[in-house]
Design an enzyme around this catalytic site. Structure first.
Site, mmCIF file in Angstrom:
data_model
loop_
_atom_site.group_PDB
_atom_site.id
_atom_site.type_symbol
_atom_site.label_atom_id
_atom_site.label_comp_id
_atom_site.label_asym_id
_atom_site.label_seq_id
_atom_site.Cartn_x
_atom_site.Cartn_y
_atom_site.Cartn_z
ATOM 1 N N SER A 1 0.648 -1.270 0.153
ATOM 2 C CA SER A 1 0.088 0.074 -0.004
ATOM 3 C C SER A 1 0.574 1.154 0.147
ATOM 4 O O SER A 1 1.955 1.454 0.524
ATOM 5 C CB SER A 1 -1.109 0.098 1.194
HETATM 6 N N1 SAH Z 1 -0.108 -5.226 4.065
HETATM 7 C C1 SAH Z 1 0.698 -5.549 2.911
HETATM 8 C C2 SAH Z 1 0.208 -5.320 1.538
HETATM 9 C C3 SAH Z 1 -1.150 -6.078 1.232
HETATM 10 S S1 SAH Z 1 -1.368 -6.378 -0.303
HETATM 11 C C4 SAH Z 1 1.990 -4.853 3.060
HETATM 12 O O1 SAH Z 1 2.217 -4.000 3.985
HETATM 13 O O2 SAH Z 1 3.105 -5.142 2.276
HETATM 14 C C5 SAH Z 1 -2.903 -7.535 0.045
HETATM 15 C C6 SAH Z 1 -2.329 -8.980 0.470
HETATM 16 O O3 SAH Z 1 -3.703 -9.763 0.807
HETATM 17 C C7 SAH Z 1 -1.499 -9.573 -0.637
HETATM 18 O O4 SAH Z 1 -0.443 -10.254 -0.205
HETATM 19 C C8 SAH Z 1 -2.462 -11.006 -0.821
HETATM 20 O O5 SAH Z 1 -2.071 -11.980 -1.111
HETATM 21 C C9 SAH Z 1 -3.461 -10.865 0.428
HETATM 22 N N2 SAH Z 1 -4.535 -11.727 0.485
HETATM 23 C C10 SAH Z 1 -5.635 -11.720 -0.366
HETATM 24 N N3 SAH Z 1 -6.571 -12.406 0.305
HETATM 25 C C11 SAH Z 1 -6.326 -12.795 1.402
HETATM 26 C C12 SAH Z 1 -6.634 -13.765 2.380
HETATM 27 N N4 SAH Z 1 -8.055 -14.138 2.003
HETATM 28 N N5 SAH Z 1 -6.139 -14.047 3.547
HETATM 29 C C13 SAH Z 1 -4.918 -13.608 3.633
HETATM 30 N N6 SAH Z 1 -4.242 -12.920 2.908
HETATM 31 C C14 SAH Z 1 -4.979 -12.464 1.591
#
Ligand code: SAH
Length: 225
Positions: A70
């Site tokens: 993000s």
């Molecule tokens: N917070 C992160 C960025 C998040 S991007 C940072 O600081 O880098 C969103 C993330 O959510 C991705 O890595 C994706 O794989 C994950 N994601 C999507 N669906 C998910 C789920 N059901 N459970 C856990 N992670 C999930």
């Protein structure tokens, strides 16, 4: 002179301080605790080699597997909205690189934070990044975060860093009375950052925290496929 420049290029401290100053000027950083946390967490450590030069620009960046880290202003908005004291138990859904959870861990001097990541390779990398950054109060778990993480429930706060079509019921169930859930809810391409407080008598109070765009939350209570 040359030596000093080389050093600052290496640890990106000047760039990081400049980013924090901008986030303050723009009004995203309000409290000392969140400002200090963003000063202390080295975002470049969490990025793939080719993205490190852009670490302190205020925008999302690609981190592999079709996912993004993000933008710093979104991390600031969400960390301010959580309004942590420092001794809470928190859950993040979507560890990605582990950066956002490290900002929260930095605020949680006496508390701890659990983070679920669906993609195993990212979870593994997030653990390495967190270790390199030196946080010991974070546990990354591989799994479907739309189910929450029952093993450690209930939580004071839960925050979701992927876009949900609706609020996953297990996340409400796993909140303490008085707890707060922060989650982007909406369509696949545009969402509203929504905060939901579970009152002491179990009522839900929703508040719109503004527009946002996140990658999709997949899984049982997320987007299919
Ligand atoms: N917070 C992160 C960025 C998040 S991007 C940072 O600081 O880098 C969103 C993330 O959510 C991705 O890595 C994706 O794989 C994950 N994601 C999507 N669906 C998910 C789920 N059901 N459970 C856990 N992670 C999930």
């Amino acid at each position: 002179m040359l030596r000093r420049k080389k050093e600052s290029e290496h640890n990106y401290k000047d760039e990081r301080m400049a980013m924090v100053d901008k986030l303050k000027t723009w009004g995203y950083l309000k409290s000392k605790k969140v400002t200090d946390a963003m000063k202390n967490v080295p975002r470049h450590i969490f990025l793939p080699e080719d993205q490190k030069p852009y670490a302190y620009e205020d925008r999302p960046l690609p981190v592999g597997k079709n996912q993004t880290i993000s933008a710093p202003h979104m991390v600031a908005i969400m960390a301010e909205a959580l309004d942590l004291n420092g001794n809470e138990k928190v859950l993040e859904i979507g560890a990605g690189t582990g950066y956002h959870v490290s900002v929260v861990a930095e605020i949680l001097k006496e508390g701890s934070v659990f983070s679920i990541e669906k993609i195993e390779a990212l979870a593994k990398k997030a653990k390495e990044n967190i270790e390199e950054a030196g946080y010991t109060n974070i546990k990354v778990i591989t799994g479907d975060g739309t189910l929450g993480y029952k093993e450690e429930a209930p939580y004071d706060s839960i925050f979701v860093t992927a876009a949900a079509p609706d609020v996953p019921p297990p996340l409400i169930d796993q909140l303490k009375p008085g707890g707060l859930l922060l989650i982007p809810v909406g369509s696949r391409y545009q969402q509203t950052l929504t905060s939901i407080t579970k009152t002491k008598d179990g009522e839900l109070k929703k508040k719109n925290q503004g527009g946002c765009v996140f990658v999709p939350l997949k899984g049982k209570h997320g987007w299919k496929g």
